[in-house]
Motif scaffolding. Structure first.
Motif, PDB file in Angstrom:
ATOM      1  N   PHE A  85       0.827  -1.207   0.000  1.00 24.10           N
ATOM      2  CA  PHE A  85       0.000   0.000   0.000  1.00 24.10           C
ATOM      3  C   PHE A  85       0.861   1.257   0.000  1.00 24.10           C
ATOM      4  O   PHE A  85       0.442   2.307  -0.488  1.00 24.10           O
ATOM      5  CB  PHE A  85      -0.938   0.013   1.210  1.00 24.10           C
ATOM      6  CG  PHE A  85      -2.011  -1.029   1.139  1.00 24.10           C
ATOM      7  CD1 PHE A  85      -2.504  -1.463  -0.080  1.00 24.10           C
ATOM      8  CD2 PHE A  85      -2.526  -1.602   2.294  1.00 24.10           C
ATOM      9  CE1 PHE A  85      -3.487  -2.437  -0.157  1.00 24.10           C
ATOM     10  CE2 PHE A  85      -3.513  -2.576   2.232  1.00 24.10           C
ATOM     11  CZ  PHE A  85      -3.988  -2.990   0.997  1.00 24.10           C
ATOM     12  N   GLY A  86       2.064   1.162   0.550  1.00 32.68           N
ATOM     13  CA  GLY A  86       2.946   2.318   0.577  1.00 32.68           C
ATOM     14  C   GLY A  86       3.470   2.713  -0.790  1.00 32.68           C
ATOM     15  O   GLY A  86       4.008   3.808  -0.950  1.00 32.68           O
ATOM     16  N   LEU A  87       3.320   1.833  -1.790  1.00 37.74           N
ATOM     17  CA  LEU A  87       3.759   2.153  -3.143  1.00 37.74           C
ATOM     18  C   LEU A  87       2.699   2.925  -3.923  1.00 37.74           C
ATOM     19  O   LEU A  87       2.982   3.414  -5.021  1.00 37.74           O
ATOM     20  CB  LEU A  87       4.113   0.871  -3.910  1.00 37.74           C
ATOM     21  CG  LEU A  87       5.320   0.094  -3.368  1.00 37.74           C
ATOM     22  CD1 LEU A  87       5.472  -1.230  -4.104  1.00 37.74           C
ATOM     23  CD2 LEU A  87       6.593   0.915  -3.512  1.00 37.74           C
ATOM     24  N   LEU A  88       1.498   3.022  -3.400  1.00 37.26           N
ATOM     25  CA  LEU A  88       0.446   3.772  -4.075  1.00 37.26           C
ATOM     26  C   LEU A  88       0.660   5.276  -3.892  1.00 37.26           C
ATOM     27  O   LEU A  88       1.271   5.702  -2.905  1.00 37.26           O
ATOM     28  CB  LEU A  88      -0.925   3.368  -3.530  1.00 37.26           C
ATOM     29  CG  LEU A  88      -1.319   1.901  -3.727  1.00 37.26           C
ATOM     30  CD1 LEU A  88      -2.645   1.613  -3.036  1.00 37.26           C
ATOM     31  CD2 LEU A  88      -1.401   1.556  -5.194  1.00 37.26           C
ATOM     32  N   PRO A  89       0.180   6.095  -4.815  1.00 37.88           N
ATOM     33  CA  PRO A  89       0.343   7.555  -4.663  1.00 37.88           C
ATOM     34  C   PRO A  89      -0.426   8.079  -3.444  1.00 37.88           C
ATOM     35  O   PRO A  89      -1.481   7.551  -3.080  1.00 37.88           O
ATOM     36  CB  PRO A  89      -0.240   8.111  -5.972  1.00 37.88           C
ATOM     37  CG  PRO A  89      -0.228   6.960  -6.932  1.00 37.88           C
ATOM     38  CD  PRO A  89      -0.420   5.730  -6.098  1.00 37.88           C
ATOM     39  N   TYR A  90       0.116   9.111  -2.844  1.00 33.77           N
ATOM     40  CA  TYR A  90      -0.492   9.801  -1.710  1.00 33.77           C
ATOM     41  C   TYR A  90      -0.748   8.860  -0.536  1.00 33.77           C
ATOM     42  O   TYR A  90      -1.767   8.953   0.151  1.00 33.77           O
ATOM     43  CB  TYR A  90      -1.812  10.475  -2.124  1.00 33.77           C
ATOM     44  CG  TYR A  90      -1.651  11.454  -3.254  1.00 33.77           C
ATOM     45  CD1 TYR A  90      -1.064  12.692  -3.050  1.00 33.77           C
ATOM     46  CD2 TYR A  90      -2.063  11.118  -4.542  1.00 33.77           C
ATOM     47  CE1 TYR A  90      -0.897  13.594  -4.085  1.00 33.77           C
ATOM     48  CE2 TYR A  90      -1.896  12.000  -5.597  1.00 33.77           C
ATOM     49  CZ  TYR A  90      -1.309  13.236  -5.364  1.00 33.77           C
ATOM     50  OH  TYR A  90      -1.143  14.109  -6.393  1.00 33.77           O
ATOM     51  N   THR A  91       0.168   7.941  -0.327  1.00 33.10           N
ATOM     52  CA  THR A  91       0.062   7.028   0.802  1.00 33.10           C
ATOM     53  C   THR A  91       1.321   7.122   1.644  1.00 33.10           C
ATOM     54  O   THR A  91       2.306   7.747   1.251  1.00 33.10           O
ATOM     55  CB  THR A  91      -0.133   5.575   0.336  1.00 33.10           C
ATOM     56  OG1 THR A  91       0.924   5.220  -0.561  1.00 33.10           O
ATOM     57  CG2 THR A  91      -1.474   5.392  -0.348  1.00 33.10           C
TER      58      THR A  91
END
Length: 226
Positions: A85-91
């Motif tokens: 999930f940390g690879l998604l934008p704005y996360t």
């Protein structure tokens, strides 16, 4: 100019820290198993993955270590979710914080050490001094082995933190270079964007591998003490 390391600061909104939300979100997104005989594809795939991982992880362990199956599987799924999930934008990636990783590594490592001292104290203390050591080297070797034992949780936390932090920094650096080069050298910018895509795919693999390595090393520490 903002620092590249600002992305690793603990997020807050209106003065309220969002770390608790980031840690709770993975548990909400996974579907709960049902009592039905036939499940949907997502539940079937989720159950198959957990069963395969548990079998592979517990294969080298003794029967006494199988009690840790639920903990290891839950920790594996949890770390993979946080990393992905940390690879998604704005996360935000909580596992880029050394404090969180040490908070996971130290109690689990300490539990394996306590189990070894309780169940087989002679073998657990015997790891500090290999058999056949010359007498003059005994004090120095005991100190070295004790330090290597105490440094294990630090190595677990630093390994996970360093790999994820380095990957995020590389992605941000290459993405910034692609945007800067686009108006000046479009061809080079396209090549840079291609490199960014390949690096993102590599980071997806790293996110899964590092979670697996974290749990695998804890299982190896447990194997030494049961």
């Amino acid at each position: 100019m903002l620092s590249f390391f600002d992305q690793f600061l603990s997020p807050s909104y209106l003065g309220i820290p969002l770390m608790a939300l980031a840690l709770t979100l993975p548990w909400i997104l996974y579907p709960n198993p049902t009592s039905r005989w036939v499940n949907n594809r997502l539940l079937t795939l989720q159950g198959w993955f957990m069963n395969r991982f548990t079998q592979q992880l517990l294969a080298p362990l003794n029967h006494a270590g199988h009690k840790w199956a639920l903990l290891f599987t839950s920790l594996m799924i949890y770390l993979i979710s946080l990393n992905m999930f940390g690879l998604l934008p704005y996360t935000f990636t909580p596992t880029t914080q050394l404090s969180l990783n040490l908070g996971l590594a130290v109690p689990l490592w300490l539990a394996t050490v306590v189990i070894g001292l309780r169940n087989q104290p002679t073998e657990a203390l015997g790891h500090l001094l290999p058999e056949g050591t010359p007498t003059p080297l005994i004090p120095a070797l005991i100190v070295i082995e004790t330090i290597s034992l105490l440094i294990r949780p630090l190595a677990l936390g630093v390994r996970l933190t360093a790999n994820l932090t380095a990957g995020h920094l590389l992605i941000q650096l290459i993405a910034t270079a692609a945007f800067v080069l686009l108006p000046m050298m479009p061809t080079v910018a396209i090549l840079t964007a291609t490199l960014l895509l390949l690096l993102t795919m590599l980071e997806v693999a790293v996110a899964m591998i590092q979670a697996y390595v974290f749990v695998l090393l804890i299982s190896l520490y447990l194997q030494e003490n049961i």
